[in-house]
Enzyme design. Structure first.
Site, mmCIF file in Angstrom:
data_model
loop_
_atom_site.group_PDB
_atom_site.id
_atom_site.type_symbol
_atom_site.label_atom_id
_atom_site.label_comp_id
_atom_site.label_asym_id
_atom_site.label_seq_id
_atom_site.Cartn_x
_atom_site.Cartn_y
_atom_site.Cartn_z
ATOM 1 N N ASP A 62 3.967 -4.194 4.393
ATOM 2 C CA ASP A 62 4.911 -4.660 3.376
ATOM 3 C C ASP A 62 6.356 -4.636 3.875
ATOM 4 O OD1 ASP A 62 2.689 -4.728 1.766
ATOM 5 O OD2 ASP A 62 3.574 -3.557 0.134
ATOM 6 N N HIS A 207 4.043 -0.207 6.107
ATOM 7 C CA HIS A 207 5.288 -0.967 6.052
ATOM 8 C C HIS A 207 5.801 -1.281 7.451
ATOM 9 C CE1 HIS A 207 5.072 0.942 2.085
ATOM 10 N NE2 HIS A 207 5.858 -0.014 1.654
#
Length: 241
Positions: A62, A207
């Site tokens: 992400d 992430h």
């Protein structure tokens, strides 16, 4: 058509069919290239498991792209022959369109992660649609005609986003494991959390943007070979809930 040419075509077709069946029997991971990955229309269900069963893992990243950590991550994934899903933050897409092109060139899958990473849990369908359309447009400015099969809500604050995303052709994408890498607990700790948390058909939330994600990249570089040695394989999240 002559009998000889007809027999040649028949033998070639038989070989291709046999090879396809052999790949399917060998493992779902090998069969991936033989079958369309998104065969059905999206639903409003939030998927949190892999496309295939057994010791399967799907890695999702992400908040990128990021000019420091995304290129490093792409190198790690390429070296280990792993494909992942990148959930792109629209503002970062506009800042670094070249990185979006690199992600696509490496064969990874794209996911709409909204334009400004807002909590949409109280937004109206019209507001949600406007944001998701802007985000997809930003991605396609970098990569024309890019396929964006997934949507992930920031913070897991879904609200009415699943209905809007599905109507736009994107499957809502959740996760079954998060290791809180945004807290940067150290590479060793992240590796341990992944080691202990991954179960069959896990969709892992990580992430590559939104801050310093060097620990995440280092942890991914360590955990992939370890999992592979234990019989795990890497695939995509499920397409339909």
């Amino acid at each position: 058509m002559t009998p000889t040419r007809s027999r040649t075509r028949g033998r070639l077709l038989a070989v291709l069919l046999t090879l396809g069946c052999a790949l399917w029997a060998a493992s779902p991971a090998q069969a991936w290239a033989w079958w369309p990955p998104y065969p059905n229309e999206p639903t409003t269900d939030i998927v949190d498991s892999t496309q295939w069963g057994g010791q399967a893992v799907a890695l999702t990243f992400d908040d990128g792209p990021d000019p420091e950590d995304t290129p490093r991550l792409l190198k790690v994934l390429r070296q280990n022959h792993v494909k992942a899903v990148f959930c792109l933050w629209g503002d970062h897409v506009r800042q670094h369109p070249d990185l979006v092109r690199q992600i696509v060139a490496h064969g990874h899958t794209l996911c709409n992660h909204t334009m400004h990473h807002d909590d949409m849990s109280t937004w109206s369908p019209e507001e949600i649609r406007a944001d998701l359309e802007e985000t997809s447009a930003a991605i396609r400015e970098a990569v024309p005609h890019a396929r964006i099969p997934y949507f992930r809500a920031p913070y897991g604050a879904w609200g009415q986003t699943p209905e809007v995303a599905a109507d736009m052709g994107m499957q809502p994408l959740g996760w079954s494991l998060t290791v809180s890498d945004w807290n940067t607990p150290g590479t060793d700790e992240l590796v341990q959390r992944l080691r202990e948390g991954i179960t069959p058909q896990s969709v892992v939330l990580l992430h590559d943007g939104g801050g310093d994600r060097s620990q995440t990249v280092d942890a991914v570089a360590r955990i992939i070979p370890e999992l592979r040695s234990q019989g795990w394989y890497f695939t995509h999240p499920a397409w339909r809930g």
